[in-house]
Enzyme design. Structure first.
Site, PDB file in Angstrom:
ATOM      1  N   ILE A   1       0.858  -1.331  -0.032  1.00 26.35           N
ATOM      2  CA  ILE A   1       0.023  -0.223  -0.040  1.00 26.35           C
ATOM      3  C   ILE A   1       0.958   1.168  -0.126  1.00 26.35           C
ATOM      4  CG2 ILE A   1      -1.789   1.434   1.369  1.00 26.35           C
ATOM      5  CD1 ILE A   1      -2.497  -1.233   2.616  1.00 26.35           C
ATOM      6  N   GLY A   2       0.847   1.840  -1.029  1.00 28.13           N
ATOM      7  CA  GLY A   2       1.558   3.311  -1.121  1.00 28.13           C
ATOM      8  C   GLY A   2       0.861   4.515  -0.779  1.00 28.13           C
ATOM      9  N   ASN A   3       1.039   5.347  -1.147  1.00 29.20           N
ATOM     10  CA  ASN A   3       0.812   6.929  -0.927  1.00 29.20           C
ATOM     11  C   ASN A   3      -0.595   7.049  -1.738  1.00 29.20           C
ATOM     12  OD1 ASN A   3       2.239   8.338   1.226  1.00 29.20           O
ATOM     13  ND2 ASN A   3       4.100   7.913  -0.499  1.00 29.20           N
TER      14      ASN A   3
ATOM     15  N   GLN B   1      -2.365   0.934  -4.616  1.00 28.81           N
ATOM     16  CA  GLN B   1      -2.121  -0.174  -3.722  1.00 28.81           C
ATOM     17  C   GLN B   1      -1.641  -1.365  -4.852  1.00 28.81           C
ATOM     18  OE1 GLN B   1      -5.285  -2.480  -1.633  1.00 28.81           O
ATOM     19  NE2 GLN B   1      -6.617  -0.841  -2.404  1.00 28.81           N
ATOM     20  N   HIS B   2      -0.790  -2.265  -4.545  1.00 31.88           N
ATOM     21  CA  HIS B   2      -0.234  -3.262  -5.353  1.00 31.88           C
ATOM     22  C   HIS B   2      -0.254  -4.643  -4.899  1.00 31.88           C
ATOM     23  CE1 HIS B   2       1.705   0.426  -7.193  1.00 31.88           C
ATOM     24  NE2 HIS B   2       1.839   0.547  -5.930  1.00 31.88           N
TER      25      HIS B   2
ATOM     26  N   GLY C   1      10.749   4.441   5.618  1.00 24.58           N
ATOM     27  CA  GLY C   1       9.425   3.999   5.268  1.00 24.58           C
ATOM     28  C   GLY C   1       9.875   2.433   5.126  1.00 24.58           C
TER      29      GLY C   1
ATOM     30  N   ASP D   1       8.496   0.822   2.855  1.00 18.85           N
ATOM     31  CA  ASP D   1       8.670   0.256   1.279  1.00 18.85           C
ATOM     32  C   ASP D   1      10.070   0.414   1.011  1.00 18.85           C
ATOM     33  OD1 ASP D   1       8.429   3.195   1.677  1.00 18.85           O
ATOM     34  OD2 ASP D   1       7.667   3.790  -0.109  1.00 18.85           O
ATOM     35  N   ARG D   2      10.656   1.507   1.527  1.00 28.02           N
ATOM     36  CA  ARG D   2      12.321   1.375   1.093  1.00 28.02           C
ATOM     37  C   ARG D   2      12.947   0.330   1.847  1.00 28.02           C
ATOM     38  NH1 ARG D   2      14.192   7.138   3.150  1.00 28.02           N
ATOM     39  NH2 ARG D   2      16.145   6.486   1.868  1.00 28.02           N
TER      40      ARG D   2
ATOM     41  N   THR E   1       4.275  26.135 -23.353  1.00 23.27           N
ATOM     42  CA  THR E   1       4.333  26.301 -21.704  1.00 23.27           C
ATOM     43  C   THR E   1       4.054  24.810 -21.369  1.00 23.27           C
ATOM     44  OG1 THR E   1       3.103  28.413 -21.638  1.00 23.27           O
ATOM     45  CG2 THR E   1       3.163  27.079 -19.696  1.00 23.27           C
TER      46      THR E   1
END
EC number: 2.7.1.33
Length: 229
Positions: free
Chosen positions: A7-9, A12-13, A81, A83-84, A159
């Site tokens: 679960i990331g920010n 989710q995977h 974190g 995840d890291r 731009t």
């Protein structure tokens, strides 16, 4: 078959494993929930960068929530974190040490282990999409812009293209310099890219990293779960 959940920010995977073999993956927004999927798994192992989205998983009797203390990585600090940490044990297991993992998500994180597999530090900066959204949100005239599919031009003439060139080219130039400095400090080390934007970055600059591994964090969950058994 068991299920690994990262679960990331913002997303989710999910990865279904048979033993240590990854056989299927899903990737979707945090707001989505497939009620049938958890019931099909004999065991669920969950890792999350935030506690906000863990409540429903805690209600499942066959779900285990990983904490940083469950990750076999030395030299960490309390707010690292998960995840890291998972990325690093996965990289060390799959590719060896020293290793530097760059995770392209909502934030871009760079995390490293030395030749002994010990955490030795890293860096964090806003993700590519986060930078684009920040320019739209915090300025009066700059428009919403998506990441480009082709490599953006150096000197843009609109731009939108100028924003893409600035965010993509300058960010990746800084990462290239960071990687070069790390390679000098750790000769023979391997650099790994992962995360949602890593496939696009690999298409842009295929030689920037030694390895691109979309499912690195899921493999880290497998390594941590295997070590706990």
């Amino acid at each position: 078959m068991w299920l690994a959940v990262n679960i990331g920010n913002s997303r989710q995977h999910w990865g279904w494993f048979t033993g240590t073999k990854l056989v299927r993956t899903l990737d979707f927004p945090l707001t989505h929930w497939d009620a049938q999927a958890p019931d099909a798994a004999e065991q669920i192992v969950v890792a999350s960068v935030t506690t906000t989205h863990l409540e429903r998983w805690r209600t499942l009797p066959h779900a285990r929530i990983l904490n940083l203390a469950d990750v076999p990585l030395s030299g960490t600090y309390p707010t690292l974190g998960i995840d890291r940490a998972l990325n690093l044990i996965a990289a060390a297991d799959a590719y060896g040490c020293p290793a530097l993992v760059t995770d392209f998500g909502t934030a871009i994180t760079l995390s490293a282990v030395d030749e002994f597999g010990r955490f030795c530090g890293g860096a964090i900066l806003p993700g590519l999409g986060t930078q684009l959204r920040a320019l739209e949100h915090f300025t009066a005239a700059l428009p919403a812009v998506d990441l480009p599919e082709p490599w953006p031009p150096l000197l843009a003439r609109t731009t939108q293209a100028a924003i893409q060139s600035g965010v993509v080219r300058v960010t990746l130039a800084g990462l290239a310099q960071f990687l070069e400095s790390w390679k000098r400090q750790y000769p023979g080390g391997i650099s790994v890219a992962t995360g949602g934007d890593s496939e696009r970055v690999h298409r842009w600059l295929p030689d920037l990293f030694d390895v691109q591994d979309t499912h690195l964090t899921l493999w880290g969950i497998c390594v941590a779960a295997r070590g706990a058994d």
